[in-house]
Design an enzyme around this catalytic site. Structure first.
Site, PDB file in Angstrom:
ATOM      1  N   LEU A   1      76.835  79.624  89.255  1.00 43.56           N
ATOM      2  CA  LEU A   1      76.601  80.994  88.788  1.00 43.56           C
ATOM      3  C   LEU A   1      75.164  81.391  89.073  1.00 43.56           C
ATOM      4  CD1 LEU A   1      78.536  80.826  85.416  1.00 43.56           C
ATOM      5  CD2 LEU A   1      79.166  82.146  87.455  1.00 43.56           C
TER       6      LEU A   1
ATOM      7  N   HIS B   1      67.836  85.351  84.728  1.00 43.15           N
ATOM      8  CA  HIS B   1      69.206  85.135  85.226  1.00 43.15           C
ATOM      9  C   HIS B   1      69.848  86.516  85.257  1.00 43.15           C
ATOM     10  CE1 HIS B   1      73.020  82.759  85.766  1.00 43.15           C
ATOM     11  NE2 HIS B   1      73.460  83.995  85.559  1.00 43.15           N
TER      12      HIS B   1
ATOM     13  N   ASN C   1      67.596  75.243  79.541  1.00 45.91           N
ATOM     14  CA  ASN C   1      68.926  75.404  78.917  1.00 45.91           C
ATOM     15  C   ASN C   1      69.554  74.067  78.528  1.00 45.91           C
ATOM     16  OD1 ASN C   1      69.355  74.795  81.657  1.00 45.91           O
ATOM     17  ND2 ASN C   1      71.309  75.875  81.726  1.00 45.91           N
TER      18      ASN C   1
ATOM     19  N   ALA D   1      79.697  75.118  86.007  1.00 43.33           N
ATOM     20  CA  ALA D   1      79.004  75.810  87.097  1.00 43.33           C
ATOM     21  C   ALA D   1      77.749  75.057  87.498  1.00 43.33           C
ATOM     22  CB  ALA D   1      78.638  77.222  86.651  1.00 43.33           C
TER      23      ALA D   1
ATOM     24  N   ASP E   1      67.947  75.667  92.113  1.00 48.08           N
ATOM     25  CA  ASP E   1      68.930  75.728  91.026  1.00 48.08           C
ATOM     26  C   ASP E   1      69.813  74.481  91.046  1.00 48.08           C
ATOM     27  OD1 ASP E   1      70.162  76.687  88.772  1.00 48.08           O
ATOM     28  OD2 ASP E   1      71.439  78.117  89.809  1.00 48.08           O
TER      29      ASP E   1
ATOM     30  N   HIS F   1      67.680  82.903  91.634  1.00 49.05           N
ATOM     31  CA  HIS F   1      68.884  82.698  92.436  1.00 49.05           C
ATOM     32  C   HIS F   1      69.602  84.006  92.783  1.00 49.05           C
ATOM     33  CE1 HIS F   1      70.548  82.886  88.423  1.00 49.05           C
ATOM     34  NE2 HIS F   1      70.265  81.646  88.130  1.00 49.05           N
TER      35      HIS F   1
ATOM     36  N   LYS G   1      62.244  81.995  80.428  1.00 52.26           N
ATOM     37  CA  LYS G   1      63.529  82.249  81.077  1.00 52.26           C
ATOM     38  C   LYS G   1      64.396  83.165  80.229  1.00 52.26           C
ATOM     39  CE  LYS G   1      66.867  81.872  83.974  1.00 52.26           C
ATOM     40  NZ  LYS G   1      67.477  80.817  84.733  1.00 52.26           N
TER      41      LYS G   1
ATOM     42  N   HIS H   1      63.029  76.587  90.707  1.00 58.36           N
ATOM     43  CA  HIS H   1      64.128  76.735  89.737  1.00 58.36           C
ATOM     44  C   HIS H   1      64.956  75.453  89.773  1.00 58.36           C
ATOM     45  CE1 HIS H   1      67.350  79.323  87.706  1.00 58.36           C
ATOM     46  NE2 HIS H   1      67.836  78.104  87.751  1.00 58.36           N
TER      47      HIS H   1
ATOM     48  N   HIS I   1      76.000  68.171  86.948  1.00 55.03           N
ATOM     49  CA  HIS I   1      76.990  67.989  85.880  1.00 55.03           C
ATOM     50  C   HIS I   1      77.725  66.686  86.198  1.00 55.03           C
ATOM     51  CE1 HIS I   1      76.830  72.043  84.068  1.00 55.03           C
ATOM     52  NE2 HIS I   1      76.571  72.466  85.296  1.00 55.03           N
TER      53      HIS I   1
ATOM     54  N   HIS J   1      67.204  72.374  87.299  1.00 53.95           N
ATOM     55  CA  HIS J   1      67.746  71.819  86.054  1.00 53.95           C
ATOM     56  C   HIS J   1      67.620  70.306  86.101  1.00 53.95           C
ATOM     57  CE1 HIS J   1      69.620  75.634  84.795  1.00 53.95           C
ATOM     58  NE2 HIS J   1      69.697  75.837  86.105  1.00 53.95           N
ATOM     59  N   LEU J   2      66.854  69.757  85.156  1.00 53.64           N
ATOM     60  CA  LEU J   2      66.683  68.296  85.109  1.00 53.64           C
ATOM     61  C   LEU J   2      67.517  67.644  84.019  1.00 53.64           C
ATOM     62  CD1 LEU J   2      62.827  67.878  85.661  1.00 53.64           C
ATOM     63  CD2 LEU J   2      64.659  67.188  87.220  1.00 53.64           C
ATOM     64  N   ARG J   3      68.007  68.447  83.054  1.00 52.24           N
ATOM     65  CA  ARG J   3      68.782  67.916  81.915  1.00 52.24           C
ATOM     66  C   ARG J   3      67.939  66.910  81.113  1.00 52.24           C
ATOM     67  NH1 ARG J   3      71.951  72.092  83.342  1.00 52.24           N
ATOM     68  NH2 ARG J   3      73.531  71.587  84.870  1.00 52.24           N
TER      69      ARG J   3
END
Ligand code: DOR
Ligand code: ZN
Length: 346
Positions: free
Chosen positions: A220, A137, A42, A264, A248, A175, A100, A14, A252, A16-18
C-alpha cells in the site's frame, strides 16, 4: 565483460525495520548497503513519544551486528494526541528527523492515525515553525473511494488544504504511486518532495493480478496501472532533486503474506539497489542513479551526503538473492522482481 559504477553510499528515506526477531534479520540487509534510513514508527504499539523513539533507537542499535555501521533516523507517529512540545524537544535534541502522518486505517498498524485533521493543526504549525518535515502516507481511507483512486483523492482533499493552511511546512509524499502524485510535486516548490519505492518503478497492477494474485507484490498504496509506473520512472530518472529513494521495504512473515487476507508490504531491502541499477540502466539513466539514491534525500533533509561510496558491478552472470530469510521461527520472503538481475553491490 563487466561495468562498474561507484556512487556515494545510498540512504533509504522510508524503511520498516519492525522489532525483535524480524528487526534482527532485516537490519543487516539495509545496513549492508545504506548508511542511514528514515525508520517508520508503525510498531504495535506505535512510536508516538520522544521517549518511545529513544527506546526504539536503542533496540535498533543493539540489533546491529558487530562491525556494521548504520544511522537510524527516527520518526514519531502522529496521533490526534501528539504533544507539540514533546515533538519539538525530540526534534531539537536530534532524536527525531521527521514525523509520520498515517490517515487512520490507511495501512498496516495505522489505527492510531489521524481521522480529524483539524485536531493536528497545532502540531503541524509547530512543525512548520521548527522546520521538522512531515512524512505523509497519502491515501484517503473512505470506503466509498476506490482503492486505486485513494492517492489522487488524498492530494485534493487533504494534502493540498494542509499545505495551503500551513505555509513553511516541509512535506515528503511517501511512496508516490501515481502520475497525479508526481505532477503534484512538480507543480510545487522545494518544500515538497516525494519518495518512490523500487516496486512502484518496475511493476504495475497487471504484474500483481494477471494470471493469478501474487501476494508478495501487494503493498500500500497498491500498484497502479502502467501509465502511472511510467510517470514514476520518468520522475525518478529525471534528475529532479525533489524525488528520492524510499524503499518502503516492509517485511512480514511469509505466512502473513501468503494468507487469505494478505498483509501489505514488499521486503526489498536485500536487492533494492541491484534492481534499481538495472532499471536505471534500462531507462538509459544510470547517470541519474546516484542523485536518486544518495544525493537528493540528504539535500531535502538538510543532511550531509555520505562520504563513503559503494560500487555497483554489472557482470554476465545472473546475481541471485535468497528466496527467504529466517526470522526467529518464521521466514520473510525476499522480493522477486520477476526478471534476472545482473548488477551486484559492493
Ligand atoms: O505496503 C505497506 N506496508 N504500506 C505501508 O504503508 C505500510 C507497510 C507496512 O508497515 O507493512
Ligand atoms: Zn511504509
Amino acid at each position: 565483460m563487466s561495468t562498474t559504477l561507484t556512487i556515494a553510499r545510498p540512504d533509504d528515506w522510508h524503511l520498516h525495520l519492525r522489532d525483535s526477531a524480524i528487526l534482527q534479520t532485516v537490519l543487516p540487509e539495509t545496513a549492508r548497503h545504506f548508511a542511514r534510513a528514515i525508520v517508520m514508527p508503525n510498531l504495535v504499539p506505535p512510536v508516538v513519544t520522544g521517549a518511545q523513539a529513544a527506546a526504539y533507537r536503542e533496540r535498533i542499535m543493539a540489533a546491529l551486528p558487530e562491525g556494521m555501521t548504520f544511522q537510524p533516523l527516527m520518526t514519531l507517529y502522529l496521533t490526534e494526541d501528539t504533544d507539540p512540545e514533546d515533538l519539538a524537544a525530540a526534534h531539537a535534541s536530534g532524536l527525531i528527523t521527521s514525523v509520520k502522518l498515517y490517515p487512520a486505517g490507511a495501512t498496516t498498524n495505522s489505527s492510531s492515525g489521524v481521522t480529524n485533521f483539524d485536531k493536528v493543526r497545532p502540531v503541524l504549525e509547530k512543525m512548520a515553525e521548527i522546520g521538522c518535515p512531515l512524512c505523509v502516507h497519502g491515501e484517503v481511507t473512505d470506503r466509498e473511494i476506490d482503492i486505486f483512486d485513494r492517492e489522487a483523492v488524498f492530494i485534493d482533499r487533504v494534502l493540498d488544504p494542509i499545505r495551503k493552511a500551513t505555509p513553511g511546512l516541509r512535506v515528503v509524499m511517501e511512496h508516490i504511486t501515481t502520475k497525479n502524485g508526481a505532477d503534484y510535486v512538480l507543480a510545487n516548490d522545494k518544500d515538497l518532495g516525494a519518495t518512490i519505492t523500487v516496486q512502484h518503478l518496475i511493476l504495475d497492477r497487471n504484474d500483481m493480478l494477471v494470471g493469478g494474485m501474487r501476494p508478495h507484490y501487494y503493498c500500500l498504496p497498491i500498484l497502479k496501472r502502467r501509465e502511472h509506473r511510467e510517470a514514476l520512472l520518468a520522475a525518478a530518472t529525471s534528475g529532479d532533486t525533489r524525488f528520492f529513494l524510499g524503499t518502503d521495504s516492509a517485511p512480514h512473515p511469509t505466512h502473513a503474506k501468503e494468507a487469505e487476507c494478505c498483509a501489505a508490504g514488499c521486503f526489498t531491502a536485500p536487492n533494492a539497489l541491484s534492481i534499481l541499477a538495472q532499471t536505471f540502466e534500462q531507462a538509459g539513466a544510470l547517470d541519474k542513479l546516484e542523485g536518486f539514491t544518495s544525493l537528493h534525500g540528504p539535500a531535502f533533509y538538510g543532511l550531509p551526503v555520505n562520504t563513503d561510496t559503494i560500487t555497483l558491478t554489472k557482470g554476465d552472470t545472473e546475481v541471485t538473492y535468497p528466496n527467504a530469510l529466517q526470522a526467529g521461527e518464521h521466514t520473510v520472503t525476499v522480493f522477486d522482481p520477476g526478471f534476472p538481475l545482473y548488477w551486484s553491490v559492493g
